[in-house]
Design an enzyme around this catalytic site. Sequence first.
Site, PDB file in Angstrom:
ATOM      1  N   ASP A 419       0.851  -1.192   0.000  1.00  0.00           N
ATOM      2  CA  ASP A 419       0.000   0.000   0.000  1.00  0.00           C
ATOM      3  C   ASP A 419       0.890   1.247   0.000  1.00  0.00           C
ATOM      4  OD1 ASP A 419      -2.300   1.556   0.179  1.00  0.00           O
ATOM      5  OD2 ASP A 419      -2.550   1.256   2.339  1.00  0.00           O
ATOM      6  N   GLU A 422       2.886   5.121  -3.861  1.00  0.00           N
ATOM      7  CA  GLU A 422       2.942   6.102  -4.982  1.00  0.00           C
ATOM      8  C   GLU A 422       4.255   6.877  -4.989  1.00  0.00           C
ATOM      9  OE1 GLU A 422       0.360   5.675  -2.893  1.00  0.00           O
ATOM     10  OE2 GLU A 422      -0.762   4.487  -4.334  1.00  0.00           O
ATOM     11  N   ASP A 498      -8.843   3.192  -3.018  1.00  0.00           N
ATOM     12  CA  ASP A 498      -9.998   3.612  -2.221  1.00  0.00           C
ATOM     13  C   ASP A 498     -11.145   4.044  -3.125  1.00  0.00           C
ATOM     14  OD1 ASP A 498      -8.184   3.088  -0.297  1.00  0.00           O
ATOM     15  OD2 ASP A 498      -7.870   5.174   0.297  1.00  0.00           O
TER      16      ASP A 498
HETATM   17  O1  MIG Z   1      -4.326   5.900   4.291  1.00  0.00           O
HETATM   18  O2  MIG Z   1      -3.986   0.537   5.392  1.00  0.00           O
HETATM   19  O3  MIG Z   1      -5.952   1.956  -0.052  1.00  0.00           O
HETATM   20  O4  MIG Z   1      -6.912  -0.323   1.225  1.00  0.00           O
HETATM   21  O5  MIG Z   1      -7.088  -0.258   4.027  1.00  0.00           O
HETATM   22  C1  MIG Z   1      -5.061   4.718   4.185  1.00  0.00           C
HETATM   23  C2  MIG Z   1      -5.146   1.285   5.493  1.00  0.00           C
HETATM   24  C3  MIG Z   1      -4.124   3.560   4.065  1.00  0.00           C
HETATM   25  C4  MIG Z   1      -5.156   2.805   2.030  1.00  0.00           C
HETATM   26  C5  MIG Z   1      -5.527   1.594   1.235  1.00  0.00           C
HETATM   27  C6  MIG Z   1      -6.578   0.820   1.965  1.00  0.00           C
HETATM   28  C7  MIG Z   1      -6.068   0.418   3.322  1.00  0.00           C
HETATM   29  C8  MIG Z   1      -5.678   1.666   4.114  1.00  0.00           C
HETATM   30  N1  MIG Z   1      -4.678   2.439   3.370  1.00  0.00           N
END
Ligand code: MIG
Length: 793
Positions: A419, A422, A498
Site C-alpha cells: 500500500d 505512490e 480507495d
Molecule cells: O491511508 O492501510 O488503499 O486499502 O485499508 C489509508 C489502510 C491507508 C489505504 C488503502 C486501503 C487500506 C488503508 N490504506
Amino acid sequence: MDLITKIKGLNTVGWSNVFQAVQYGFRKKKIESSTVKEIKRDSKVVQKIGVLKNHISLENGFELQFENAIAEILVLADNMVRVTWTPGKIPVPYTIEKETWSKVDVIHEEQDGYKLKTDKLLVKVDKSGAVSFKDNDVVLRKDNPPSRVGSGWCHEAELKDSEHIFGLGQRNHALNLRGGSYLMWNEEPMGDYGEGSDPIYVCIPAYIGLHEDGNYLVYFENSNKGTVEFKETATAKFYQGALRYYFISGSVKETMDRFSELTGRPALPPKWALGYHQTRWSYKTEEETMEVANGFKENNLPISVIHLDIHYMDGYRVFTVDKSRFPDLKRLSSNLDEMGIKTVTILDPGVKADPEFELYKDANKKGLFCKLPDGKNIEGPVWPGWCGFPDFTNPEARKWWGGHYRKLLDLGVDGFWHDMNEPAVFSSSGQPTLPLNTMHDMEGRGGNHIEAHNLYGLLENRAAFEGIQKSQPEKRPWMLTRSGYASMQRYAWNWTGDTGCNWWSVKHNLKLAIMLGLSGVPYTGSDIGGFNGDPSAELYIRWFQMSSFMPFFRTHSAAFVKRREPWSFGQEITDIARKYLELRYKLMPYWYTLAWEASETGCPLVRPLWWLNSKDQRLWDIEDQFMLGDSIMVAPILEQGAKSRKVVLPEGKWMSFWDHTWHEGFAEIEVKAELDSLPIFVRAGSLIPMEIENNLCLQIFLNKEMSTAGCRVYSDADDGYGSYRVDSFELKYSDNTFELTREESGDFDFSYNEIDLDLVGCSVAKVVVDGKQIDGLENIKTKPFRKCQISIK
Ligand code: MIG
C-alpha cells in the site's frame, strides 16, 4: 484538489495525523519551490528540431542528425520500431525486460525520405522529422516532428476522426480516452476518487489506437512527469529525458504479445491467488481473524485468502508484528492454512523515523533512504508518523528491502499487500508525495523525483519479488500493489485503491480493469462494495457478482464502516454470494489456463468486447460488458434497482450460461436478472473447462451449425516452478456425431480421476470412448480419454 476535498481526505487519515500533514505541506512547498519555478519557466522555452543535416544508415535503422536533435529509428521486431529523440537522458531500462532483439530482415530505402520495411510494417521518416507507420499500405499513424520544451519533449501524432484510444493505466474517464488530457503521475487521491479525479495510483504511458484501418500500440519509455492528451492529435509531453517510444502494429493480440515480450510477461500466480480474498482495515486481532475464517466455514462459503491490514504491525512499523494483537502470527497462519486459507500482510514503504527502530537505524547507516539535494534524508508523515523512504532506484536498497520478507515468510505469511507506494505522504498542500527535487540513485546515474516518482511502486514490487524468490525459491511470489507502472505485471497484482461506495464506482471499476489489461496489467480488482462507506445489500452483491469474474476477487472495507463479510447482509445475500463463489471455484481450470496463457502471451484475462472483432465499430464504446478470455461474456448489473439490462451480442452465436438458450449474435437483447442472477453468455464453439468434485468437467457449447470447437487446460502443482502439463481438447462435428480428442504435452501427471462431458443443449444417443461404448448417457463420465465419439439425437 480543493481545500474541502483535501480536508475530507485528511479525515480518512485521522485527525491525529493532520498536524504533521500541515507541517510537511509547508516544508515540502519550501523545499521544492525553486524546482517548481524552474519547471514553469522551462515550459515556455520551445525549440524546434531544425533542418536535417546528415544521416547514417544502421543495420536495422537510421540515425538522422537534425540541427538541434538526433533521431534514432530502430526496427526491433517485424512489427515493432523504437524511436529515440535526443538530447535528453536515456531512460534507465527499469520497464524493459528484453533489451536485445535478434536480427530482423529490414529493407532500407532512401528516396523521398528514409524508409524501413519489414514483412509487417513500413516506417517512413521525412526530412522534416515526421514519422509515419504503415501496415499493408494502410497508414496506421503519422507523427509530426517533435519539439523540445525546456529539458523535455513534446510529441504530437495525428489521430483519425473515428480513432478510439485505450490504456494509460487507471484513468477516471470513459473507456475510450479520446477527448481527455491525462497527467502521468501516480497519485493517492486522498479519499474516494470519482469522476474528474485523475490521475490516480497507476499511470502507464502506453495506449492502443483503434480505427477503421487497424490498430497499434505505442509505449513511451519515459517515466518523467508528463501529460498525454487525445484531442485532434495525440500529444505527449514529458518534463525531462529523451523522447523514446515504441510503435507496435498487428492485431490487438499481437500487439499485447509484443508489448509484454518487451516489458515482461505477467508472472504466473500461485493458484490460490485466483480464489476469493477477504479483508478489512483491519481484522485487528488473532481472535477476530479466526472468527472471520470460521464464519466462512460456518456459512459454507469458499475462501482462499485473508489479508491483515495495518493494525497487525507494531506501531505501524514495517516488518514488525504487534505482539498484543497477534501474539503468535505463526500459529494464526498455520491454523488458517489448515482451513485452506492463505495469509497476506500489508506493508507500507515508509520506515518509522524512530531512533530505536533497528530497521530505520540500519537503513540510515547504509544511506538507503531518499535524500534531498543537501544530502539529508527527506522525511514525511504517514501512518507510523515521520518516516524515511527507501530509495528503490538504488540496487542496494532493493536488496536490503527484499531481504526483510523472510521474517514474515518464516511466520507463515504467504503473500504481501503493498500500500501507499505512490509513494503517498500525508500533506496538506500540493501533491501528497515526496518533493520533486528529492534525489534518487537511478542505478548510480542519478536523477530526481520527477523521473523516479512513477517508478517507486514498481521498484518496491521488484525488490520484494526478487527478495521473496531468493528466500523461498520453491514458490511463486504473490503480491498486491496499489501503485505501479509499465511492466509491473512481472511482479504484482493491482487493486484499484480507495474506490467510492456507490454505483458510479462499480461501473467505473469495470472500465479500470479493461484499461489496465490493455496497458499490459492483467490482474486487477476492486474493493467489493467500495472502500469508505456502507454499501446497500444490493450494491454489495451486484459488485460481488461482477468481481467473481474479475482476476482479483476481494471484499475490503475502511476502518470506520460496518463489518463487511458476505453474511453481514443476511441470509439471502449470503446464499447469492455462495452461488458466485462456487461458480468461481468451478471455473478454476478456465481461470488458471487464462493465467498461464497471459504468462506466455501478455493477453489480459478481462477484455473489451471488441477484442474478438476489432472491425465491429458497434463494440468500440461498450464499457459495461466484458469478455473473460475468448469464450465467456459477462454483462453485470450496474444500476440500482435494475432487474434486467440490455446486452449487446457480438457476431456469432451465444448461449445463455444459465438457461442454455441460443441467441443470434450481432444483436441487442434484453436480459432478465433478478438479484441472484448475473447475465453470462458463452460463445458458440467454446469448451469451458470446470472442476467439479475433483473431476474435470468440459461444458461443450457447440452449435450444430458449427463444425469445430476446442480448449486448452493448463495444470501444474498449483505453485512453484516444477513440471506442468497442457491438455488440448479438440472437437469436430459432422453427421450428428462429435469427435472429441485430447492431446497432452508436458510431464505433470493428469490430476483428475475422470473427465465429465456436459453437452449443453443436446441429447446424447451413443458414446464411444477410446473404442468402447459406455453407458450413462445423461451424465457422461469417462476415464481420461484420447478420443471420444458422441452421437446425438
Ligand atoms: O491511508 O492501510 O488503499 O486499502 O485499508 C489509508 C489502510 C491507508 C489505504 C488503502 C486501503 C487500506 C488503508 N490504506
